[in-house]
Write an enzyme that holds these catalytic residues in place. Structure first.
Site, PDB file in Angstrom:
ATOM      1  N   ASN A   7      12.478  51.016  25.854  1.00  0.00           N
ATOM      2  CA  ASN A   7      13.501  50.462  25.089  1.00  0.00           C
ATOM      3  C   ASN A   7      14.581  49.796  26.174  1.00  0.00           C
ATOM      4  O   ASN A   7      15.071  50.307  26.747  1.00  0.00           O
ATOM      5  CB  ASN A   7      14.055  51.656  24.437  1.00  0.00           C
ATOM      6  CG  ASN A   7      15.356  51.221  23.546  1.00  0.00           C
ATOM      7  OD1 ASN A   7      15.657  49.938  23.575  1.00  0.00           O
ATOM      8  ND2 ASN A   7      15.952  51.850  22.939  1.00  0.00           N
ATOM      9  N   ARG A  90      10.178  48.597  22.136  1.00  0.00           N
ATOM     10  CA  ARG A  90      11.128  48.795  20.801  1.00  0.00           C
ATOM     11  C   ARG A  90      11.680  47.304  20.852  1.00  0.00           C
ATOM     12  O   ARG A  90      12.236  46.897  22.105  1.00  0.00           O
ATOM     13  CB  ARG A  90      12.232  49.569  21.182  1.00  0.00           C
ATOM     14  CG  ARG A  90      13.331  49.259  20.071  1.00  0.00           C
ATOM     15  CD  ARG A  90      14.402  50.160  20.321  1.00  0.00           C
ATOM     16  NE  ARG A  90      15.615  49.820  19.381  1.00  0.00           N
ATOM     17  CZ  ARG A  90      16.888  50.046  19.291  1.00  0.00           C
ATOM     18  NH1 ARG A  90      17.219  50.227  20.446  1.00  0.00           N
ATOM     19  NH2 ARG A  90      17.709  49.711  18.345  1.00  0.00           N
ATOM     20  N   HIS A 179      17.722  49.685  12.976  1.00  0.00           N
ATOM     21  CA  HIS A 179      17.328  51.162  12.764  1.00  0.00           C
ATOM     22  C   HIS A 179      16.360  51.419  11.905  1.00  0.00           C
ATOM     23  O   HIS A 179      15.847  52.451  11.594  1.00  0.00           O
ATOM     24  CB  HIS A 179      18.700  52.131  12.530  1.00  0.00           C
ATOM     25  CG  HIS A 179      19.880  51.906  13.324  1.00  0.00           C
ATOM     26  ND1 HIS A 179      20.975  51.889  12.748  1.00  0.00           N
ATOM     27  CD2 HIS A 179      20.069  52.067  14.661  1.00  0.00           C
ATOM     28  CE1 HIS A 179      22.062  52.036  13.615  1.00  0.00           C
ATOM     29  NE2 HIS A 179      21.339  52.296  14.805  1.00  0.00           N
ATOM     30  N   ARG A 240      32.355  49.311  16.101  1.00  0.00           N
ATOM     31  CA  ARG A 240      31.904  47.893  15.270  1.00  0.00           C
ATOM     32  C   ARG A 240      32.630  48.076  13.825  1.00  0.00           C
ATOM     33  O   ARG A 240      32.672  49.379  13.482  1.00  0.00           O
ATOM     34  CB  ARG A 240      30.673  47.951  15.177  1.00  0.00           C
ATOM     35  CG  ARG A 240      29.828  47.279  16.390  1.00  0.00           C
ATOM     36  CD  ARG A 240      28.562  47.250  15.940  1.00  0.00           C
ATOM     37  NE  ARG A 240      27.646  47.901  17.124  1.00  0.00           N
ATOM     38  CZ  ARG A 240      26.285  48.576  16.804  1.00  0.00           C
ATOM     39  NH1 ARG A 240      25.775  48.168  16.042  1.00  0.00           N
ATOM     40  NH2 ARG A 240      25.891  49.260  17.991  1.00  0.00           N
ATOM     41  N   GLU A 384      12.999  58.344  17.141  1.00  0.00           N
ATOM     42  CA  GLU A 384      12.614  56.752  17.337  1.00  0.00           C
ATOM     43  C   GLU A 384      11.338  56.697  18.454  1.00  0.00           C
ATOM     44  O   GLU A 384      10.420  55.862  18.046  1.00  0.00           O
ATOM     45  CB  GLU A 384      13.597  55.974  17.632  1.00  0.00           C
ATOM     46  CG  GLU A 384      14.562  55.875  16.502  1.00  0.00           C
ATOM     47  CD  GLU A 384      15.994  55.006  16.582  1.00  0.00           C
ATOM     48  OE1 GLU A 384      16.531  55.763  17.330  1.00  0.00           O
ATOM     49  OE2 GLU A 384      15.987  54.170  16.384  1.00  0.00           O
TER      50      GLU A 384
END
Ligand code: AMP
Length: 397
Positions: A7, A90, A179, A240, A384
């Site tokens: 990743n 990823r 996601h 965010r 993940e």
């Protein structure tokens, strides 16, 4: 087969080596501050203590070299290089081109480059990771697993914005969602835990981490999700904003004399629960402590965050014509009974009620609804990396 999962961020690289038969993690770690002073690799081989090596890492090629050295060295290594059967990468944005994971070839690399303007911070870094691995492990098959792929089943009415249609036609401006690997993994796992066929379920997955998103999964397919063209839309996150009136951008720019890049930085890095709490913290552990101690900023931030989640759950219940189970995952969703309780207490309108004792769970699969709840509430830890390893194995075995 041993699968290396990569990743790759702009200045970091996370990795896990996973055995596809046992699905055990053989080694996991992180290269930090790539291309910056003070870079280091931190990793934990299975059954051993954490190892930290401070060493210069001018670029991702050097980082991959160090990952391979960490995995294969005589003293603490866990494999020989020829035992690594495949690499799963990823990839943040697959645009509309990728609806599932694919074996990487020149055409795939070109297609990832083509959608890089949709994820200018992420896709170029992901590509650097792919190229560095190809250089270090020539001939080893590599697979791209996209954050956006699971959401490609969304119908047009869910993915289109109310913008002039030509912007979609010309530039692909639409909701993509992120996601996806997590939403896919958690929804499948929830069906297994419930002992039901996913094709018969209406699920809402709340991925509540530093980045947060929520999705509606009907009959095993994503029908709506909260993140949009970029991961800025939707829920209030660590730093965010999530949804805001787009006019706020121009308003702040004029009032504070900011450039586009500066206001973007405000929306991405200085907002969310961090901004709402007046910079107390973006970490829910601090906010929870503050909330309990009576800190007004912490209460404001957590209440606004939770309210937004409840609002989306209402919207997605409407979108699916009902909901069977609501799943909580990622850092906050898996670990914070405190935040889950505030959210679940807002779900009386769908007949959901939480079992306070079960809700104390941290990081484990657990049904947290009470026996008389009309909707199942559950904690389903995401994984993940395992999902990436599974896809990679399926395409390379
Ligand atoms: P993630 O992005 O999924 O890694 O989630 C990271 C976030 O999870 C952190 O910033 C914290 O806000 C939150 N988190 C992790 N552990 C806990 C905990 N025990 N209680 C509350 N929040 C937590």
């Amino acid at each position: 087969m041993k699968i290396l999962v990569i990743n790759c961020g702009s200045s970091s690289l996370k990795f896990q080596l996973i055995d596809s038969d046992s699905e055990q993690v053989i080694c996991k770690g992180l290269c930090e501050r790539i291309g910056i002073d003070g870079s280091r690799i931190v990793y934990t081989p299975e059954g051993k203590d954490k190892i930290t090596i401070e060493t210069p890492m001018p670029d991702h090629n050097k980082a991959i070299e160090l990952v391979i050295e960490a995995l294969t060295n005589k003293e603490n290594g866990v494999v020989s290089l020829d035992e690594i059967g495949a690499v799963g990468h990823r990839i943040v944005h697959g645009g509309e081109k990728f609806t599932k994971s694919v074996v990487i070839n020149d055409e795939v690399i070109k297609a990832i480059e083509d959608v890089s303007d949709l994820a200018p911070l992420h896709n170029p870094a992901n590509l650097i990771g792919i190229k560095a691995c190809q250089k270090a492990m020539p001939g080893v098959p590599m697979v791209a697993v996209f954050d956006t792929a699971f959401h490609q089943t969304m119908p047009e009415n869910a993915y289109l914005y109310g913008l002039h249609y030509s912007y979609y036609e010309k530039y692909g401006i639409r909701r993509y969602g992120f996601h996806g690997t997590s939403h896919s993994y958690v929804s499948k796992r929830a069906a297994e835990i419930l002992g039901k066929d996913i094709k018969d379920l209406k699920l809402i997955v709340c991925h509540l981490g530093n980045g947060a998103s929520i999705s509606a999964v009907k009959n095993g397919e994503c029908v709506d999700t909260s993140m949009g063209l970029t991961p800025l839309e939707g829920l209030i996150m660590g730093t965010r904003t999530g949804d805001i009136d787009p006019s706020v951008v121009e308003f702040i720019m004029k009032k504070e004399n900011l450039s586009v890049a500066e206001v973007n930085n405000v929306l991405n890095k200085k907002s969310g629960v961090f901004g709402l709490s007046n910079e107390l913290s973006s970490d829910f552990r601090d906010l929870e402590d503050g909330y309990v101690a009576g800190n007004a900023g912490a209460k404001r931030a957590v209440d606004a965050f939770s309210y937004r989640v409840v609002k989306y759950i209402g919207a997605y219940t409407a979108a699916m014509g009902g909901v069977d189970a609501i799943c909580f995952t990622a850092g906050v969703g898996e670990n914070s009974g405190f935040v889950r309780k505030i959210i679940c207490d807002g779900l009386g309108f769908i007949g959901a009620s939480v079992n306070d004792e079960a809700n104390t769970v941290r990081g484990k699969e657990q049904i947290i609804s009470s026996a008389d709840s009309k909707v199942t509430l559950m904690v389903v830890p995401t994984n993940e990396e395992l999902a990436i390893a599974r896809d990679t194995y399926a395409l390379c075995k």
